[in-house]
Design an enzyme around this catalytic site. Structure first.
Site, PDB file in Angstrom:
ATOM      1  N   HIS A   1      -5.782  -4.685  -1.070  1.00  0.00           N
ATOM      2  CA  HIS A   1      -5.615  -3.525  -1.957  1.00  0.00           C
ATOM      3  C   HIS A   1      -5.652  -3.899  -3.436  1.00  0.00           C
ATOM      4  CE1 HIS A   1      -4.904  -0.034   0.610  1.00  0.00           C
ATOM      5  NE2 HIS A   1      -4.234  -0.821   1.421  1.00  0.00           N
TER       6      HIS A   1
ATOM      7  N   LYS B   1     -12.692  -1.984   1.305  1.00  0.00           N
ATOM      8  CA  LYS B   1     -11.943  -1.135   0.376  1.00  0.00           C
ATOM      9  C   LYS B   1     -12.724  -1.044  -0.944  1.00  0.00           C
ATOM     10  CE  LYS B   1      -7.533  -1.259   2.707  1.00  0.00           C
ATOM     11  NZ  LYS B   1      -7.034  -2.352   3.543  1.00  0.00           N
TER      12      LYS B   1
ATOM     13  N   SER C   1       0.797  -1.227   0.000  1.00  0.00           N
ATOM     14  CA  SER C   1       0.000   0.000   0.000  1.00  0.00           C
ATOM     15  C   SER C   1       0.830   1.277   0.000  1.00  0.00           C
ATOM     16  CB  SER C   1      -0.951  -0.006   1.186  1.00  0.00           C
ATOM     17  OG  SER C   1      -0.211   0.060   2.384  1.00  0.00           O
TER      18      SER C   1
END
Ligand SMILES: *Cc1c(COP(=O)(O)O)cnc(C)c1O
Length: 396
Positions: free
Chosen positions: A210, A241, A182
């Protein structure tokens, strides 16, 4: 008793503040989205994990409402006592279908999925070989497990091979990596990791938090990107997310692994079952993912556009195969000053510096979203250029 402890805490807190590491919360007075209201002012948000722009999606809000109408507000139970509705099984099946895996187990969060995945599966005869930049929840999960620990430098395949050789004496080996790291936005070299795992008889686990919804042509994550669907033993991920941004985590992979987690994984056995509204919205979200690729296409186009324009403007952007763009400044105070000035321009981003990133690697992390329109991206780039010139980082 508290007086002494209070003194101690006050001192520690003052030190955190003095080190410039104190985390202040910025209050948002609107739904999460490309445009957010902060202090009565509209800002453009470039630091959310809202990669597909689903955090305020009307269809998901409607699905959550219907889920609550049909199945209630809360479960008031862990899964195996009386906390498992038809909706939970349906969402688990949807996740397995999305990733091309055999079965899925839900958790309250991916932090719990990672916290509860290692200890039930491996013991002191085994080895966990972990990337040095893996997420905090993986590190904590590994700590809870008795397996021997091996660490390799971020995405360093020579180091991974060496660790695999050292771990040959162990009974089972599990290599674990984030799908996308990230801070840099780099994708893990899963093709090479898989090759080495085959060579040294190891299993592989990827945290897709992610990368899911983002990486790969249809957002199926790193296993799609590297054409390894169905080949990886364990995937973990979050619904917090790209997948709507609410809450929920999962582990998906080989059937027997998921079966064992249902027997022995502590955050599953001893923590509440996901709320019906969130589960119903999650199901609708995966249906949307299989109906159209519009959001993924838009995200990829936005990210390409942003990085291209920023690089042309003279900024030093780390190579990225995700929706994360690290704009390198290499100087901690400068990164904070730059971020503050961007906020004055109505652009929300975060400046990162040591110890979150290595010394001398300070940067501003920009997270691109499918919620962004071209005009949002252009406004953000224009603000970067204005301040970049002001601070002498780029030339006129
Ligand atoms: C965000 C994140 C998590 C935690 O996910 P939650 O569902 O918010 O607990 C775990 N792993 C990685 C790699 C993440 O980026």
């Amino acid at each position: 008793m508290y007086t002494n402890f209070q003194e101690y805490l006050k001192k520690e807190l003052a030190q955190i503040e003095a080190d410039g590491l104190y985390k202040h919360e910025r209050i948002i007075e609107s739904a999460q989205g490309a445009e957010i209201m902060v202090g009565g002012k509209v800002c453009l948000n470039f630091c959310a994990n809202n990669y597909l722009g689903l955090a305020d999606n009307p269809e998901l809000i409607q699905a959550a409402k219907e889920g609550m109408d049909n199945r209630g507000y809360g479960m008031a139970s862990v899964r195996f006592i009386c906390g498992c509705q038809d909706l939970h099984k349906k969402l688990e099946a949807k996740i397995a279908e999305f990733f091309g895996t055999e079965d899925t187990i839900l958790y309250a969060a991916c932090f719990d999925a990672n916290g509860g995945v290692f200890e039930p599966l491996l013991n002191d005869q085994d080895a966990i070989i972990s990337d040095a930049l893996n997420h905090a929840s993986i590190i904590d999960g590994v700590r809870l497990c008795k397996a021997q620990r091996f660490r390799y430098a971020n995405a360093d395949m020579a180091d991974l091979e060496k660790q695999l050789q050292d771990a040959q004496k162990c009974r089972f080996r599990l290599v674990v990596t984030d799908g996308v790291f990230s801070m840099d936005g780099n994708v893990c070299p899963l093709d090479k990791i898989y090759e080495l795992a085959q060579k040294y008889n190891a299993m592989v686990m990827v945290d897709e938090s992610h990368s899911a919804g983002v990486v790969g042509k249809t957002g199926r994550g790193v296993t799609e990107h590297f054409n390894l669907r169905g080949k990886i033993e364990i995937l973990t991920g979050t619904l917090g997310k790209a997948f709507g941004g609410a809450m929920g985590g999962f582990t998906t992979g080989r059937k027997e692994i998921i079966d064992m987690l249902r027997q022995r994984s502590r955050p599953y056995l001893f923590s509440n079952s996901m709320a019906p509204g969130l589960v119903a919205a999650g199901i609708r979200m995966f249906e949307m993912m299989s109906e159209t690729n519009t959001l993924q296409d838009k995200l990829h186009a936005n990210t390409d556009y942003f990085i291209k324009k920023m690089t042309e403007a003279g900024f030093d952007c780390k190579p990225s195969q995700s929706a994360i763009c690290a704009v390198m400044l290499y100087d901690a105070p400068l990164s904070q000053k730059f971020a503050a000035k961007l906020q004055e321009e109505g652009i929300f981003v975060t400046g990162f510096y040591y110890p979150v990133v290595p010394k001398g690697q300070a940067r501003i992390r920009v997270q691109v979203s499918a919620a962004h329109e071209r005009e949002h991206l252009d406004k953000c780039i224009a603000a970067f250029v204005k301040i970049g010139k002001e601070l002498g980082i780029i030339k006129n």
